[in-house]
Design a protein around this motif. Structure first.
Motif, PDB file in Angstrom:
ATOM      1  N   ARG A   1      54.244 -49.760  25.349  1.00 28.65           N
ATOM      2  CA  ARG A   1      53.937 -50.933  24.521  1.00 28.65           C
ATOM      3  C   ARG A   1      55.220 -51.618  24.064  1.00 28.65           C
ATOM      4  O   ARG A   1      55.291 -52.848  24.025  1.00 28.65           O
ATOM      5  N   HIS A   2      56.229 -50.822  23.750  1.00 29.02           N
ATOM      6  CA  HIS A   2      57.503 -51.397  23.340  1.00 29.02           C
ATOM      7  C   HIS A   2      58.134 -52.197  24.473  1.00 29.02           C
ATOM      8  O   HIS A   2      58.677 -53.298  24.256  1.00 29.02           O
ATOM      9  N   LEU A   3      58.064 -51.677  25.711  1.00 31.50           N
ATOM     10  CA  LEU A   3      58.627 -52.401  26.845  1.00 31.50           C
ATOM     11  C   LEU A   3      57.879 -53.702  27.091  1.00 31.50           C
ATOM     12  O   LEU A   3      58.485 -54.725  27.422  1.00 31.50           O
ATOM     13  N   ARG A   4      56.570 -53.662  26.953  1.00 26.56           N
ATOM     14  CA  ARG A   4      55.785 -54.863  27.219  1.00 26.56           C
ATOM     15  C   ARG A   4      55.918 -55.899  26.120  1.00 26.56           C
ATOM     16  O   ARG A   4      55.810 -57.107  26.374  1.00 26.56           O
ATOM     17  N   ASP A   5      56.128 -55.450  24.895  1.00 18.93           N
ATOM     18  CA  ASP A   5      56.182 -56.384  23.769  1.00 18.93           C
ATOM     19  C   ASP A   5      57.575 -56.946  23.528  1.00 18.93           C
ATOM     20  O   ASP A   5      57.704 -57.982  22.869  1.00 18.93           O
ATOM     21  N   ARG A   6      58.596 -56.268  24.037  1.00 18.82           N
ATOM     22  CA  ARG A   6      59.939 -56.758  23.765  1.00 18.82           C
ATOM     23  C   ARG A   6      60.177 -58.072  24.492  1.00 18.82           C
ATOM     24  O   ARG A   6      59.604 -58.357  25.534  1.00 18.82           O
ATOM     25  N   SER A   7      61.042 -58.874  23.923  1.00 19.48           N
ATOM     26  CA  SER A   7      61.306 -60.199  24.476  1.00 19.48           C
ATOM     27  C   SER A   7      62.058 -60.077  25.795  1.00 19.48           C
ATOM     28  O   SER A   7      63.096 -59.410  25.887  1.00 19.48           O
ATOM     29  N   LEU A   8      61.537 -60.731  26.833  1.00 24.40           N
ATOM     30  CA  LEU A   8      62.184 -60.741  28.138  1.00 24.40           C
ATOM     31  C   LEU A   8      63.018 -61.994  28.349  1.00 24.40           C
ATOM     32  O   LEU A   8      63.793 -62.071  29.310  1.00 24.40           O
ATOM     33  N   GLY A   9      62.839 -62.986  27.485  1.00 27.60           N
ATOM     34  CA  GLY A   9      63.567 -64.242  27.658  1.00 27.60           C
ATOM     35  C   GLY A   9      62.829 -65.236  28.520  1.00 27.60           C
ATOM     36  O   GLY A   9      63.351 -66.315  28.810  1.00 27.60           O
ATOM     37  N   PHE A  10      61.622 -64.902  28.948  1.00 26.04           N
ATOM     38  CA  PHE A  10      60.808 -65.814  29.751  1.00 26.04           C
ATOM     39  C   PHE A  10      59.344 -65.468  29.504  1.00 26.04           C
ATOM     40  O   PHE A  10      59.016 -64.390  29.008  1.00 26.04           O
ATOM     41  N   ASP A  11      58.482 -66.399  29.873  1.00 26.84           N
ATOM     42  CA  ASP A  11      57.033 -66.196  29.740  1.00 26.84           C
ATOM     43  C   ASP A  11      56.507 -65.676  31.065  1.00 26.84           C
ATOM     44  O   ASP A  11      56.503 -66.389  32.075  1.00 26.84           O
TER      45      ASP A  11
ATOM     46  N   PRO B   1      63.403 -63.352  37.900  1.00 24.18           N
ATOM     47  CA  PRO B   1      63.634 -62.303  36.896  1.00 24.18           C
ATOM     48  C   PRO B   1      63.034 -60.957  37.315  1.00 24.18           C
ATOM     49  O   PRO B   1      61.987 -60.884  37.954  1.00 24.18           O
ATOM     50  N   ILE B   2      63.733 -59.904  36.939  1.00 20.60           N
ATOM     51  CA  ILE B   2      63.311 -58.519  37.188  1.00 20.60           C
ATOM     52  C   ILE B   2      63.080 -58.311  38.684  1.00 20.60           C
ATOM     53  O   ILE B   2      62.070 -57.746  39.126  1.00 20.60           O
ATOM     54  N   ALA B   3      64.019 -58.807  39.475  1.00 23.88           N
ATOM     55  CA  ALA B   3      63.969 -58.607  40.921  1.00 23.88           C
ATOM     56  C   ALA B   3      65.307 -58.047  41.369  1.00 23.88           C
ATOM     57  O   ALA B   3      66.347 -58.268  40.744  1.00 23.88           O
ATOM     58  N   LEU B   4      65.273 -57.301  42.461  1.00 23.12           N
ATOM     59  CA  LEU B   4      66.507 -56.732  42.988  1.00 23.12           C
ATOM     60  C   LEU B   4      67.264 -57.776  43.790  1.00 23.12           C
ATOM     61  O   LEU B   4      66.716 -58.782  44.221  1.00 23.12           O
ATOM     62  N   GLY B   5      68.520 -57.528  43.999  1.00 22.19           N
ATOM     63  CA  GLY B   5      69.316 -58.384  44.859  1.00 22.19           C
ATOM     64  C   GLY B   5      70.061 -59.497  44.139  1.00 22.19           C
ATOM     65  O   GLY B   5      70.662 -60.358  44.790  1.00 22.19           O
TER      66      GLY B   5
ATOM     67  N   GLU C   1      88.157 -73.470  42.344  1.00 23.36           N
ATOM     68  CA  GLU C   1      87.774 -74.603  41.517  1.00 23.36           C
ATOM     69  C   GLU C   1      86.886 -74.132  40.361  1.00 23.36           C
ATOM     70  O   GLU C   1      86.019 -73.279  40.540  1.00 23.36           O
ATOM     71  N   PRO C   2      87.076 -74.699  39.158  1.00 22.02           N
ATOM     72  CA  PRO C   2      86.245 -74.285  38.004  1.00 22.02           C
ATOM     73  C   PRO C   2      84.889 -74.981  38.025  1.00 22.02           C
ATOM     74  O   PRO C   2      84.660 -75.952  38.741  1.00 22.02           O
ATOM     75  N   TYR C   3      84.003 -74.440  37.180  1.00 21.64           N
ATOM     76  CA  TYR C   3      82.682 -75.031  36.968  1.00 21.64           C
ATOM     77  C   TYR C   3      82.647 -75.603  35.556  1.00 21.64           C
ATOM     78  O   TYR C   3      83.169 -75.006  34.617  1.00 21.64           O
ATOM     79  N   GLU C   4      81.981 -76.761  35.415  1.00 22.59           N
ATOM     80  CA  GLU C   4      81.787 -77.352  34.101  1.00 22.59           C
ATOM     81  C   GLU C   4      80.461 -76.861  33.521  1.00 22.59           C
ATOM     82  O   GLU C   4      79.431 -76.876  34.183  1.00 22.59           O
ATOM     83  N   ILE C   5      80.503 -76.442  32.256  1.00 25.18           N
ATOM     84  CA  ILE C   5      79.291 -75.977  31.582  1.00 25.18           C
ATOM     85  C   ILE C   5      78.559 -77.188  31.005  1.00 25.18           C
ATOM     86  O   ILE C   5      79.125 -77.947  30.212  1.00 25.18           O
ATOM     87  N   VAL C   6      77.288 -77.349  31.417  1.00 22.46           N
ATOM     88  CA  VAL C   6      76.514 -78.499  30.939  1.00 22.46           C
ATOM     89  C   VAL C   6      75.395 -78.074  29.993  1.00 22.46           C
ATOM     90  O   VAL C   6      74.729 -78.943  29.403  1.00 22.46           O
ATOM     91  N   GLY C   7      75.152 -76.778  29.844  1.00 20.79           N
ATOM     92  CA  GLY C   7      74.080 -76.352  28.961  1.00 20.79           C
ATOM     93  C   GLY C   7      74.157 -74.865  28.663  1.00 20.79           C
ATOM     94  O   GLY C   7      74.856 -74.095  29.334  1.00 20.79           O
ATOM     95  N   VAL C   8      73.447 -74.470  27.607  1.00 22.07           N
ATOM     96  CA  VAL C   8      73.341 -73.067  27.209  1.00 22.07           C
ATOM     97  C   VAL C   8      71.857 -72.725  27.115  1.00 22.07           C
ATOM     98  O   VAL C   8      71.100 -73.402  26.400  1.00 22.07           O
ATOM     99  N   ALA C   9      71.445 -71.689  27.854  1.00 20.83           N
ATOM    100  CA  ALA C   9      70.043 -71.250  27.858  1.00 20.83           C
ATOM    101  C   ALA C   9      69.903 -69.950  27.076  1.00 20.83           C
ATOM    102  O   ALA C   9      70.879 -69.236  26.822  1.00 20.83           O
ATOM    103  N   GLY C  10      68.688 -69.638  26.715  1.00 18.41           N
ATOM    104  CA  GLY C  10      68.429 -68.368  26.049  1.00 18.41           C
ATOM    105  C   GLY C  10      68.637 -67.197  26.994  1.00 18.41           C
ATOM    106  O   GLY C  10      68.639 -67.342  28.221  1.00 18.41           O
ATOM    107  N   ASP C  11      68.823 -66.010  26.427  1.00 21.10           N
ATOM    108  CA  ASP C  11      69.011 -64.801  27.247  1.00 21.10           C
ATOM    109  C   ASP C  11      67.706 -64.442  27.946  1.00 21.10           C
ATOM    110  O   ASP C  11      66.625 -64.486  27.351  1.00 21.10           O
ATOM    111  N   ALA C  12      67.814 -64.059  29.204  1.00 19.63           N
ATOM    112  CA  ALA C  12      66.672 -63.595  29.990  1.00 19.63           C
ATOM    113  C   ALA C  12      67.112 -62.416  30.839  1.00 19.63           C
ATOM    114  O   ALA C  12      68.261 -62.346  31.278  1.00 19.63           O
ATOM    115  N   LYS C  13      66.210 -61.506  31.054  1.00 21.67           N
ATOM    116  CA  LYS C  13      66.528 -60.286  31.803  1.00 21.67           C
ATOM    117  C   LYS C  13      66.322 -60.528  33.296  1.00 21.67           C
ATOM    118  O   LYS C  13      65.320 -61.126  33.703  1.00 21.67           O
ATOM    119  N   TYR C  14      67.262 -59.995  34.086  1.00 25.63           N
ATOM    120  CA  TYR C  14      67.185 -60.208  35.519  1.00 25.63           C
ATOM    121  C   TYR C  14      67.161 -58.912  36.319  1.00 25.63           C
ATOM    122  O   TYR C  14      66.676 -58.891  37.450  1.00 25.63           O
TER     123      TYR C  14
END
Length: 887
Positions: free
Chosen positions: A532-542, A589-593, A676-689
């Motif tokens: 239940r704890h694993l299922r209820d914890r926030s994954l960062g996505f719906d 999310p939650i996939a290998l590779g 070459e560098p990358y420009e950051i254009v946004g910040v998203a919430g944490d999500a598990k991968y």
């Protein structure tokens, strides 16, 4: 010796069949008795007295016939058969007790057999090779990664030639092959030439691989398993010289090999959960690919060498590899090679993910079996009380006490045998279902594992051992009671309360059941809470209402073609009724590779040894809206970003680590191996991968509508994803071809597959916990019902003397609560200990404080009160006149 065996076989046959000599023997013995009676009559005795004297002198016709049968058969076997027949009749005379006992035994023995049939091939079973105890495997563990056994060919050669502690070092790498006729894919491995020699495996046909097959320019050859030889070639010798085509995703061209031999039947590989059909030599792959092939390495300890010595020497030999890797990543300096036992084979994700939960389940089903034996022992003890006059009569007529004990134990063994046979059938079905569930939850980037739960000799021997042990456990109490029974008191005691010793022993059995049930419920509640704890914890996505499609994009070779493909497919998917949003990405999310890279941020100085890897995902616009991941700052990708693709979105963890309180939007990141560098254009919430159990990793999202070779399409729907799956598949197949859709699933199913070990543990742990509580309730109910029935006269006297309904309820409930409370008191430390053992057996399973134990104890109190309802109701309905008249 031959004569003794012949005589034993003759007597064995004589036990099971009557000979035609029996009627003639009976006539002859009757004639002798008549002749003896005539002689006594001539001496002056009356005819009846003469016959009596003749029978006394001869010892009786039945006794003589019995001695004759004993001479031609096996007396002990005949007695056993008689006991079994009598035991069967006794079981039929008590159908309710027999049914309850059989259901209990079927559940307990079947559960033990099913779990053992899964644990055995994963943990207990040694490889069918020469001296498996001498085998070891090499592993290393990069920080925050699971243990790995993957080494280059150059490292293998260094270890093989430079060590002094191994007699052999050998390696293998799994492949996916296809037969020449284009039949279904078969499992295969590339192995070093000394693979079979080091293991001590022999050839059933032809020859096996040897060191010459590893030399440059050697002909590509292969060895097949006996099972493959039997199923595909009907065990014909024509398989030798046959060419097979070996295909693997890492090799761009098909590889050909000639079959030179068949391995012996018992050998099916050294990797736990995998059974290859073909073992090919390293010469099968091109030289350039061979140098980059990753090998899983094993070795055989030299005589007199220990694992500690091997571990010390290997760390010296491995220093060159570590130093080379540390030049690119200083964190490799924290890694050391390890040497661990491998008598059961090379550890795999299947073994790593499920060995702990299966061990815990094996301990739980052992507790269920113990609980079942205590429960049935109490039932048989109560039933034995009603047979005490029968036992007394037997003893009074001359039956030996050990003969009576043997009769009681035979009844128990017969009952356990029927339950064990039914349990084996249930175990076969249950183990097959559980094996499929385990395979579906195995997270491995390689070939899919295979896990059989065969009903082989080991499982049967285990089940037979459990059956005999169970029969002894639950048959011991009634056997002892029968042995200690006294004829005279038993014959005088027609009714009333049972002896004090019997009452105390029955109470002790119920207390033991409650204590064991508290421990089982504690562990089951712990496993359910963890899930239940694993299922209820926030994954960062719906996770709900998202359809996932893995598609083949290999037909598009350039970035322009990929962009055109994206513009054609995504709008058509978006137009499907019920589809709210569509996005494309490199992984889900939650996939290998998922790829990972080292980062370097503008204005942030970090020592090289402290750098962290960040997960990389290439996504299209609308990705965060599809997954329900919030954008915390900046903006999402736009189609116009295709003209300036070096833009990224980072998650909150990256922003906090590299920029702290500064705004990361507009700043730059450098990714490993890119100038070459990358420009950051946004910040998203944490999500598990990667893992549901771990914290969300640092993640960087780069702009790329579609990836070369393979792309993941994600569709958020208003209703069930299955409702739009057919239309989505049709659209993609129409654009990319009929075979372009590789896999269709849902995000919810993908997440659930990642926690199959926890789901399996919670499901079976909860079932066994409830079963334990039910068995305890049955035991308590049986004891209280038996006590009320035996005290009917006493209850009638109490009512006649003015006892009220409340008095009777209090009397029975007091007895029940005392037993349950005593069991709970004993079960509290058992529950605390069991949950600590569970937490150390299963990774990530927290002990959970005292809450699981309190839940288990409280549940048993409720169960005890429910079990007491029937006996309480019966006690309050006793008619005093009827009870006293019956006495």
């Amino acid at each position: 010796m031959i004569g003794a065996i012949r005589e034993w076989c003759r007597r064995l046959l004589g036990t099971f069949r009557k000979t035609p000599e029996d009627p003639a023997m009976e006539e002859e013995l009757a004639l002798h008795l008549e002749m003896a009676a005539d002689e006594w009559q001539r001496r002056g005795l009356p005819r009846e007295e003469a016959r009596r004297q003749a029978r006394l002198q001869a010892g009786g016709l039945a006794q003589a016939m019995e001695q004759r049968r004993d001479q031609r058969g096996l007396r002990w076997l005949d007695d056993l058969l008689q006991d079994a027949r009598f035991g069967g009749r006794m079981l039929r005379r008590a159908p309710l007790v027999t049914a309850v006992a059989l259901v209990t035994l079927t559940l307990a023995i079947g559960a033990n057999s099913a779990i053992f049939s899964l644990v055995d091939p994963l943990v207990f079973r040694d490889l069918p090779v020469r001296d498996p105890a001498g085998l070891v495997q090499f592993t290393f563990q990069f920080p925050r990664d699971p243990p790995q056994n993957v080494f280059s060919l150059a490292n293998y050669q260094r270890y093989r030639d430079g060590n002094h502690v191994f007699s052999d070092v050998f390696g293998l790498t799994p492949l996916t092959t296809q037969s020449r006729a284009g039949a279904e894919p078969i499992g295969a491995e590339l192995v070093t030439g000394n693979f079979f020699q080091a293991l001590g495996v022999r050839a059933a046909l032809g020859r096996l691989l040897d060191a010459s097959d590893d030399k440059p320019g050697a002909a590509p050859v292969a060895v097949v398993s006996r099972q493959y030889w039997k199923s595909r070639f009907n065990s014909e010798a024509r398989i030798l010289g046959t060419s097979i085509v070996i295909e693997d995703t890492r090799v761009p061209v098909p590889m050909h090999a000639t079959v030179v031999g068949v391995a012996e039947g018992a050998f099916s590989g050294v990797v736990v959960g995998y059974r290859p059909d073909v073992w090919g030599s390293l010469s099968v792959v091109p030289d350039a690919m061979r140098a980059r092939a990753g090998l899983s390495l094993m070795a055989r300890l030299a005589p007199g060498a220990s694992i500690e010595q091997a571990r010390a020497e290997m760390r010296v030999l491995d220093r060159a590899r570590i130093d080379e890797l540390a030049q690119r990543d200083p964190q490799w300096l924290r890694v050391a090679i390890d040497v661990i036992p491998a008598r059961t084979g090379i550890s795999t994700p299947l073994h790593q993910q499920f060995s702990g939960p299966l061990f815990l389940l094996l301990m739980m089903v052992g507790g269920v079996l113990l609980l079942a034996c205590v429960n049935i022992g109490g039932l048989l003890l109560a039933r034995g009380a009603s047979r005490q006059q029968e036992m007394a009569v037997r003893i009074a007529l001359g039956a030996g006490r050990f003969r009576i004990v043997r009769q009681v134990l035979t009844e128990s063994l017969l009952l356990a045998s029927i339950g064990g046979a039914l349990g084996v059938i249930g175990a076969r079905v249950g183990a097959t279902v559980l094996a499929r569930m385990m395979i579906s939850g195995t997270r491995s980037p390689g070939p899919a594992p295979t896990l059989d739960a065969p009903l082989d000799a080991r499982v049967l021997a285990f089940t037979i051992g459990l059956t005999v042990m169970a029969a002894l456990l639950f048959g011991l109490a009634p056997a002892i009671a029968a042995f200690l029974s006294a004829p005279a008191p038993a014959l005088r005691q027609a009714s009333g309360a049972p002896p004090r010793g019997r009452r105390l022993f029955g109470n002790a059995l119920v207390v033991a059941q409650v204590a064991i049930s508290v421990a089982l419920l504690s562990v089951s509640q712990l496993s359910i809470a963890h899930l239940r704890h694993l299922r209820d914890r926030s994954l960062g996505f719906d996770r709900d209402r998202v359809l996932l499609m893995s598609i083949d994009t290999s037909r598009a070779q350039t970035s322009a073609q990929l962009a055109a493909l994206y513009r054609e497919v995504v709008p058509r998917l978006q137009a499907i009724p019920g589809v709210r949003a569509v996005a494309a990405s490199g992984t889900t999310p939650i996939a290998l590779g998922a790829a990972s890279r080292f980062l370097r941020a503008e204005g942030f100085d970090e020592p090289a040894q402290d750098r962290q890897r960040a997960a990389m995902n290439w996504i299209s616009p609308n990705y965060f809206a599809t997954y329900g991941t919030p954008l915390l700052a900046g903006r999402d990708f736009r189609d116009a970003d295709a003209e300036q693709p070096r833009r990224v979105i980072v998650n909150r963890t990256v922003a906090r680590h590299y920029f702290a309180d500064r705004d990361p939007v507009g700043r730059h990141l450098w990714v490993e191996n890119e100038r070459e560098p990358y420009e950051i254009v946004g910040v998203a919430g944490d999500a598990k991968y990667h893992e549901v159990r771990d914290a969300a990793p640092p993640t960087v999202y780069a702009f790329a509508p579609m990836s070369r070779g393979s792309t993941q399409l994600s569709l958020r729907t208003d209703g069930s994803p299955a409702a739009v799956a057919a239309d989505a598949r049709r659209i993609v197949s129409g654009v990319l071809g009929a075979d372009s859709v590789r896999r269709v699933t849902t995000l919810a199913d993908q997440v659930d597959a990642a926690i199959v070990p926890e789901r399996l543990l919670a499901m079976l742990g909860g079932f066994f916990g409830v079963s334990g509580a039910l068995l305890a309730a049955i035991g308590l109910y049986g004891l209280l019902a038996y006590t009320v029935a035996r005290r009917t006269k006493e209850i009638g006297v109490r009512i006649a003397l003015g006892a009220t309904r409340a008095d009777l309820v209090g009397m029975v409930l007091k007895h029940a609560l005392l037993l349950v409370l005593a069991g709970v008191v004993l079960g509290l430390p058992a529950g605390w200990w069991s949950k600590r053992v569970a937490a150390t057996t299963v990774e990530h399973l927290a002990a959970g404080g005292v809450f699981p134990v309190v839940v288990g104890a409280s549940a048993l109190l409720v169960v005890g009160l429910l079990a007491a309802y029937g006996p309480v109701r019966r006690a309050t309905r006793v008619d005093p006149i009827t009870a006293l008249r019956a006495e």
